[in-house]
Design a protein around this motif. Structure first.
Motif, mmCIF file in Angstrom:
data_model
loop_
_atom_site.group_PDB
_atom_site.id
_atom_site.type_symbol
_atom_site.label_atom_id
_atom_site.label_comp_id
_atom_site.label_asym_id
_atom_site.label_seq_id
_atom_site.Cartn_x
_atom_site.Cartn_y
_atom_site.Cartn_z
ATOM 1 N N TYR A 10 0.834 -1.185 0.000
ATOM 2 C CA TYR A 10 0.000 0.000 0.000
ATOM 3 C C TYR A 10 0.878 1.247 0.000
ATOM 4 C CZ TYR A 10 -3.449 3.404 1.515
ATOM 5 O OH TYR A 10 -4.277 4.485 1.582
ATOM 6 N N ILE A 11 0.577 2.176 -0.889
ATOM 7 C CA ILE A 11 1.279 3.455 -0.941
ATOM 8 C C ILE A 11 0.307 4.529 -0.463
ATOM 9 C CG2 ILE A 11 2.424 5.134 -2.461
ATOM 10 C CD1 ILE A 11 3.989 2.548 -2.245
ATOM 11 N N ASN A 44 -1.238 8.665 -2.645
ATOM 12 C CA ASN A 44 -1.037 8.908 -4.075
ATOM 13 C C ASN A 44 -2.234 8.336 -4.830
ATOM 14 O OD1 ASN A 44 -0.421 9.024 -6.747
ATOM 15 N ND2 ASN A 44 1.752 8.555 -6.476
ATOM 16 N N ASN A 45 -2.996 9.222 -5.431
ATOM 17 C CA ASN A 45 -4.235 8.821 -6.106
ATOM 18 C C ASN A 45 -4.021 7.942 -7.331
ATOM 19 O OD1 ASN A 45 -5.641 10.305 -4.291
ATOM 20 N ND2 ASN A 45 -6.046 12.040 -5.666
ATOM 21 N N VAL A 82 -2.052 5.261 -7.381
ATOM 22 C CA VAL A 82 -1.579 3.929 -7.010
ATOM 23 C C VAL A 82 -2.627 3.204 -6.168
ATOM 24 C CG1 VAL A 82 0.292 2.640 -5.911
ATOM 25 C CG2 VAL A 82 0.775 4.842 -6.988
ATOM 26 N N GLY A 83 -2.886 1.956 -6.484
ATOM 27 C CA GLY A 83 -3.860 1.170 -5.742
ATOM 28 C C GLY A 83 -3.267 -0.139 -5.244
ATOM 29 N N THR A 95 -10.211 6.926 -8.377
ATOM 30 C CA THR A 95 -9.074 6.774 -7.466
ATOM 31 C C THR A 95 -9.335 5.715 -6.403
ATOM 32 O OG1 THR A 95 -9.903 8.617 -6.181
ATOM 33 C CG2 THR A 95 -8.272 9.109 -7.856
ATOM 34 N N ILE A 96 -9.309 4.466 -6.854
ATOM 35 C CA ILE A 96 -9.464 3.348 -5.921
ATOM 36 C C ILE A 96 -8.155 3.188 -5.153
ATOM 37 C CG2 ILE A 96 -9.904 0.874 -5.707
ATOM 38 C CD1 ILE A 96 -11.384 1.099 -8.458
ATOM 39 N N SER A 97 -8.296 3.003 -3.864
ATOM 40 C CA SER A 97 -7.143 2.919 -2.989
ATOM 41 C C SER A 97 -6.841 1.459 -2.632
ATOM 42 C CB SER A 97 -7.474 3.751 -1.746
ATOM 43 O OG SER A 97 -6.845 3.305 -0.613
ATOM 44 N N LYS A 98 -7.896 0.716 -2.309
ATOM 45 C CA LYS A 98 -7.733 -0.685 -1.893
ATOM 46 C C LYS A 98 -8.847 -1.537 -2.466
ATOM 47 C CE LYS A 98 -6.028 0.637 2.638
ATOM 48 N NZ LYS A 98 -6.215 0.656 4.097
ATOM 49 N N LEU A 99 -8.487 -2.717 -2.901
ATOM 50 C CA LEU A 99 -9.500 -3.676 -3.336
ATOM 51 C C LEU A 99 -9.125 -5.020 -2.706
ATOM 52 C CD1 LEU A 99 -10.780 -4.071 -6.997
ATOM 53 C CD2 LEU A 99 -10.663 -5.931 -5.377
#
Lengths: 332, 332
Positions: free
Chosen positions: A147-148, A151-152, A154-155, A310-314
């Motif tokens: 996880y970064i 930063n929009n 990077v997911g 801007t998905i962050s986590k899936l």
């Protein structure tokens, strides 16, 4: 956003030279092209260029992960990613990465030079140069199990460790186990930290004591079992949850070497459900990560990022697979 | 998986009657149709039926959420969902739900009867009957801001509260604030709990003390401010982070009523970035949830579930929007 003219002005060269550099024309030197590309990246031109290009090309960059046959962790992830990408008419290049590539040029430059609109990074760690650069990248990028922050572009895609480990603890408790050990993967890995938290949290939720002497970090290889299993057994463990099937295969071997039977004396649970899990003797009860779905989801996420969602986590569900390596606790 | 014949056998009726019930033919009674549908759901026929049907119909079920104009939280979420759905050629019905609907029949029956392949639930709480039934449903379902454990057919979409709140604390600390209050939304809401954890975690990360007397649960309405703001001010708060823009609008009104100025005396931060945020006086610094992207992502997730990709959680980045309601801390 920088234009071609801005880049030309900054470098004191002609607009046509910048254009040649960006488009890979053969009549400028490699050094000049590198300079143009690095400057384009630095000035924020890269992302614009990649978004307006007609290319529908993305890449999977792989490091420290085996992926060449179906027994290996990366194989189905790549298949899943390619399946989803093909349905949306994207080309996928699979590129083994290494230290030399990462020191030779910056991640953004590499992506721009090769015309990729986005990348899926497999097996990288937070220590890798390219991963360190992801705080600032404007190239849509998806990481497996890392996880970064903030930063929009990077997911992060992964499997919900919490629910997986919780299912395993549930199962072991229902068999009467209370002294449950946890052999984790490498320290300084985000996913190991998540699994540690999951184990401690789930034990507490089940009114079980997560005992310090029954929790160890190892490495994601079978060999680490021989250092930790003897100590677990001395300390009265009746079940061992492992952070991967490979670790579990080492644990099974080590438990048997100590003259104990699985599952009669010791229950063992893996994580991943690689093909090896069903082939072990006894076959391995494990927490399944659906690798095809991980790959499909990674593409969904990347496609989202490319289109500015801007998905962050899936996170995917873990599935619990009961086989022969777990049984009733004798000492109950 | 149950067949039409299984259902007929169980009810002791003809296969043709079951078929009529499932397909909504007019020549059987409403009671018989309800019985057929309930039995089909109970026997696990529903999901198969919905998957093999040629219909590409999904629904958005809404409760306790305003969505009729762009100033309201639900509006853009629905727009985003419809945009993504249209691109994949799915029809979307928007259905306001209520208690009567939920007591009249089970969620799965409702979905089967109306031929929906999946649902997106907006504004429901864990106390709603249909949400309680989601532990067992086999209908692909996405919830905004609520999580159902251990059911592969249900997914959760939301905004990463942690990063959003962390950006706000970061900002306030950089302005010299240390006595930061947090006015949360309703207790017993998953998202309120997440925001509480985020606030406490972020304060600690910034070496600031999350003070018990500066943390309160309210409700997601402006009115709750008048109960809590006086206490915050008595206890020396210089900044107040709110769990929604609506709460923040109440906080601004209450602070002004106490004769204080914003941001000169007190800084205020909202959450959501509804259109109202920019229109308040002073305009509201806030944590943005991109509602179009929430809707788009909800459809992506639902599409995944319909195709058996068992996504559990999909979180979006929060964005920090600096406006006029935050300023330097005077008492620094």
């Amino acid at each position: 956003m920088a234009t071609i003219k801005d880049i030309a002005d900054k470098l004191g060269i002609a607009v046509s030279t910048v254009s040649k550099g960006l488009n890979g024309a053969s009549d400028i030197s490699d050094q000049m092209r590198q300079l143009v590309l690095d400057t384009a990246v630095e000035m924020g031109y890269a992302s614009k260029k990649m978004k307006t290009t007609g290319n529908r090309k993305v890449c999977i960059l792989i490091e420290n992960m085996d992926y060449e046959n179906i027994d290996q962790f990366g194989y189905e992830i790549i298949v899943g990613f390619k399946l989803s990408a093909a349905r949306r008419h994207w080309d996928v290049s699979v590129v083994p990465s290494n230290l030399t590539m990462q020191t030779a040029e910056k991640f953004d430059t590499y992506m721009l030079k090769n015309g990729y609109s986005g990348a899926f990074l497999l097996g990288f760690t937070l220590h890798d140069d390219w991963v360190k650069q992801l705080n600032k990248t404007s190239v849509p990028t998806v990481l497996l199990d890392n996880y970064i922050e903030r930063n929009n572009h990077v997911g992060y895609v992964g499997t919900d460790s919490y629910e997986g480990i919780d299912l395993a603890v549930d199962h072991l408790k229902s068999l009467g186990h209370t002294r449950i050990a946890f052999l984790n993967g490498s320290k300084n890995s985000m996913v190991s930290e998540q699994r540690y938290q999951a184990f401690v949290g789930s034990m507490a939720k089940h009114d079980l004591n997560p005992l310090e002497e029954l929790i160890e970090y190892g490495y994601y290889v079978p060999d680490c079992a021989k250092y930790h299993v003897p100590k677990f057994l001395e300390n009265g463990a009746t079940a061992i949850i492992c952070a991967s099937d490979l670790i579990a295969s080492g644990v099974i071997a080590e438990v048997m070497k100590q003259g104990l039977k699985i599952p009669e004396d010791i229950s063992v649970v893996g994580f991943d459900d690689l093909p090896i899990a069903a082939q072990l003797t006894p076959s391995l009860t494990t927490i399944r990560q659906d690798r095809i779905d991980l790959g499909k989801s990674a593409f969904l996420l990347l496609d989202g990022l490319i289109h500015n969602v801007t998905i962050s986590k899936l996170l995917l569900r873990a599935k619990f697979i009961k086989r022969q390596s777990t049984g009733m606790c004798k000492t109950q």
